[in-house]
Design an enzyme around this catalytic site. Structure first.
Site, PDB file in Angstrom:
ATOM      1  N   GLY A   1       0.805  -1.219   0.000  1.00 19.90           N
ATOM      2  CA  GLY A   1       0.000   0.000   0.000  1.00 19.90           C
ATOM      3  C   GLY A   1       0.838   1.268   0.000  1.00 19.90           C
ATOM      4  N   THR A   2       1.928   1.255   0.742  1.00 13.28           N
ATOM      5  CA  THR A   2       2.772   2.451   0.826  1.00 13.28           C
ATOM      6  C   THR A   2       3.338   2.785  -0.552  1.00 13.28           C
ATOM      7  OG1 THR A   2       3.346   1.885   3.101  1.00 13.28           O
ATOM      8  CG2 THR A   2       4.832   3.396   1.957  1.00 13.28           C
TER       9      THR A   2
ATOM     10  N   ASN B   1      -8.102   4.378   8.418  1.00 14.87           N
ATOM     11  CA  ASN B   1      -7.602   3.201   9.127  1.00 14.87           C
ATOM     12  C   ASN B   1      -7.667   3.304  10.638  1.00 14.87           C
ATOM     13  OD1 ASN B   1      -5.556   5.166   8.198  1.00 14.87           O
ATOM     14  ND2 ASN B   1      -4.199   4.033   9.557  1.00 14.87           N
TER      15      ASN B   1
ATOM     16  N   GLN C   1      -8.310   0.081   3.437  1.00 15.54           N
ATOM     17  CA  GLN C   1      -9.205  -0.397   4.505  1.00 15.54           C
ATOM     18  C   GLN C   1     -10.644  -0.536   4.019  1.00 15.54           C
ATOM     19  OE1 GLN C   1      -8.200  -1.393   7.459  1.00 15.54           O
ATOM     20  NE2 GLN C   1      -6.133  -0.537   7.567  1.00 15.54           N
TER      21      GLN C   1
ATOM     22  N   HIS D   1      -2.077  -7.401   2.536  1.00 15.22           N
ATOM     23  CA  HIS D   1      -2.001  -7.987   3.888  1.00 15.22           C
ATOM     24  C   HIS D   1      -3.116  -7.554   4.837  1.00 15.22           C
ATOM     25  CE1 HIS D   1      -0.118  -4.709   6.449  1.00 15.22           C
ATOM     26  NE2 HIS D   1       0.047  -4.184   5.236  1.00 15.22           N
TER      27      HIS D   1
ATOM     28  N   THR E   1      11.583  -7.562 -11.549  1.00 18.46           N
ATOM     29  CA  THR E   1      10.977  -8.874 -11.809  1.00 18.46           C
ATOM     30  C   THR E   1       9.738  -9.060 -10.942  1.00 18.46           C
ATOM     31  OG1 THR E   1      13.123  -9.763 -12.376  1.00 18.46           O
ATOM     32  CG2 THR E   1      11.415 -11.367 -11.798  1.00 18.46           C
TER      33      THR E   1
ATOM     34  N   CYS F   1       1.489   1.524  11.903  1.00 22.56           N
ATOM     35  CA  CYS F   1       2.682   2.050  11.251  1.00 22.56           C
ATOM     36  C   CYS F   1       3.326   3.144  12.092  1.00 22.56           C
ATOM     37  CB  CYS F   1       2.320   2.617   9.887  1.00 22.56           C
ATOM     38  SG  CYS F   1       1.265   1.512   8.982  1.00 22.56           S
TER      39      CYS F   1
HETATM   40  C1  LIG Z   1      -5.067   3.300   4.870  1.00 24.63           C
HETATM   41  C2  LIG Z   1      -3.722   2.682   4.701  1.00 24.63           C
HETATM   42  N1  LIG Z   1      -2.969   3.035   3.666  1.00 24.63           N
HETATM   43  C3  LIG Z   1      -1.761   2.500   3.441  1.00 24.63           C
HETATM   44  C4  LIG Z   1      -1.225   1.566   4.307  1.00 24.63           C
HETATM   45  C5  LIG Z   1       0.140   1.015   4.030  1.00 24.63           C
HETATM   46  O1  LIG Z   1       0.048  -0.243   3.425  1.00 24.63           O
HETATM   47  P1  LIG Z   1       1.287  -1.252   3.454  1.00 24.63           P
HETATM   48  O2  LIG Z   1       1.440  -1.689   4.877  1.00 24.63           O
HETATM   49  O3  LIG Z   1       0.880  -2.370   2.563  1.00 24.63           O
HETATM   50  O4  LIG Z   1       2.474  -0.521   2.943  1.00 24.63           O
HETATM   51  C6  LIG Z   1      -1.979   1.160   5.424  1.00 24.63           C
HETATM   52  C7  LIG Z   1      -1.415   0.209   6.403  1.00 24.63           C
HETATM   53  O5  LIG Z   1      -1.415   0.466   7.597  1.00 24.63           O
HETATM   54  C8  LIG Z   1      -3.253   1.728   5.623  1.00 24.63           C
HETATM   55  O6  LIG Z   1      -4.031   1.370   6.656  1.00 24.63           O
END
Ligand SMILES: Cc1ncc(COP(=O)(O)O)c(C=O)c1O
Length: 385
Positions: A71-72, A153, A181, A203, A239, A327
């Site tokens: 996601g990041t 989140n 989310q 995940h 890859t 995070c």
């Molecule tokens: C709303 C939201 N965006 C992005 C992320 C980041 O995703 P990732 O952990 O896959 O990098 C999260 C994870 O906490 C999230 O809740």
């Protein structure tokens, strides 16, 4: 007694169907999708299958799905890739983000300000009613990128993405939504919601960690952040993780198919938890209660206790919750989301319970009983707040 995991918004266990879908690509079908021989062709065929599966579940075309590593990365690519493109055609990018976006968006926006001289506007989000996006129309032109998360989140607050997408489109801007989310919890379909860019991670939906995707609507140009081979049509070289893509596709397909039933189940469990806690404890605020919310998260603002001490006490009693975003854990800074909703002076402890597939009514009852007991004890002993 078995401990209770109520931190599904932080991450989820991989489900057996996902593991089974990935297994062949970890061993026998191990080829590089770019190779011309049969091993490569088998891997490339699997990747195409995963792309088509995800696209069907989201209402997209397969060519609009780009596999990335979480996601990041997807959030960064959406914002910075679009800003870099706007810059390359001579424009000055302008970013509009809500005050409750994830750090992956907030920090990308900060970086865009430095790297691309982007202007940045932060939209306030009300805690007790839906965000009004009509005024967005005045902010938007063709160099504007708006990023609004589908579901927050930390609190579960839902932002009005469909209306926002319409308003941004009318103004000629680009709308990105972080749906990390939202997917599997509320309807997410890009064929009926005109978002331009959309982020999903594996995940949080029982898929593999480090898997994710960016949906890029046909006609929206982005510049890559990485440079190398031409994989993912040169937008995300490197890859490909075929097993990860297969796992992600299976996870997305299943949570989307099960969404209605599972969301109702989680909503009932969440409501029961909130009712029990509010009935037994004074000084409990449900963060974002008046705003539309997704069903799997409840964030509580509790008076008269220390947040970290409360989480530790719950953990000792066998209940795993969190203070907000995983995070940002380890950081002693308060949550920017709670501060945006309730102001800097708010002194309540924040506890987030987030629910998922493994949660049962018995676990919810136990969580309520433990929380009521722990909070009462902490208040009695006058632990500093
Ligand atoms: C709303 C939201 N965006 C992005 C992320 C980041 O995703 P990732 O952990 O896959 O990098 C999260 C994870 O906490 C999230 O809740």
């Amino acid at each position: 007694v078995k401990p209770v995991y109520l931190d599904y918004a932080a991450t989820t266990p991989m489900r057996p169907e996902v593991r089974a879908a990935m297994a062949p690509f970890l061993e026998e079908v191990f080829g590089n999708p770019s190779s011309a021989h049969r091993w490569g062709r088998a891997a490339a065929a699997a990747l195409a299958e995963a792309r088509a599966e995800v696209a069907a579940a989201l209402g997209a075309r397969p060519s609009e799905i780009y596999f990335v590593r979480g996601g990041t990365e997807s959030d960064n690519l959406a914002l910075l890739g679009r800003c870099a493109h706007i810059r390359s055609r001579g424009g000055t990018p302008k970013l509009v983000v809500s005050a409750i976006e994830h750090h992956a968006i907030m920090d990308s926006a900060r970086h865009a300000r430095e790297a691309f001289s982007a202007d940045c506007v932060v939209l306030e989000v009300p805690s007790d009613h839906p965000l009004d996006v009509e005024a967005l129309g005045d902010e938007v032109d063709e160099d504007t990128v708006v990023s609004l998360m589908w579901v927050n989140n930390e609190t579960g607050i839902r932002l009005p993405i469909r209306r926002a997408a319409e308003v941004v489109r009318e103004g000629g801007g680009t709308l990105h939504s972080d749906a990390v989310q939202a997917i599997g919890k509320v309807p997410v379909d890009v064929s009926d919601t005109p978002v331009d860019l959309l982020t999903v991670t594996g995940h949080k939906i029982y898929g593999p960690k480090g898997s994710g995707l960016l949906f890029v609507r046909t006609g929206i140009d982005l510049a890559p952040l990485l440079h190398g081979g031409g994989q993912e049509r040169a937008l995300r070289p490197g890859t490909e993780d075929v097993a990860g893509a297969m796992g992600l596709a299976t996870a997305v397909r299943l949570v989307v198919a099960e969404r209605e039933e599972e969301s109702e189940r989680l909503r009932a469990l969440r409501d029961a938890l909130e009712e029990r806690l509010r009935g037994a404890l004074d000084g409990v605020r449900i963060n974002g209660l008046g705003a539309p919310r997704a069903p799997h998260i409840t964030s509580l603002g509790i008076q008269g206790v220390d947040g970290q001490a409360l989480l530790t006490a719950l953990d000792l009693e066998g209940v795993a919750a969190s203070g907000g975003s995983a995070c940002a854990s380890g950081s002693t800074k308060g949550s920017h989301v709670i501060e945006a909703l309730y102001g800097e002076a708010d002194t309540r402890a924040t506890v987030r319970f987030s629910l998922g597939r493994g949660v049962t009514p018995e676990q919810i009852e136990r969580t309520a009983a433990v929380t009521i007991d722990v909070v009462a004890r902490m208040r009695e002993s006058g632990a500093p707040s």
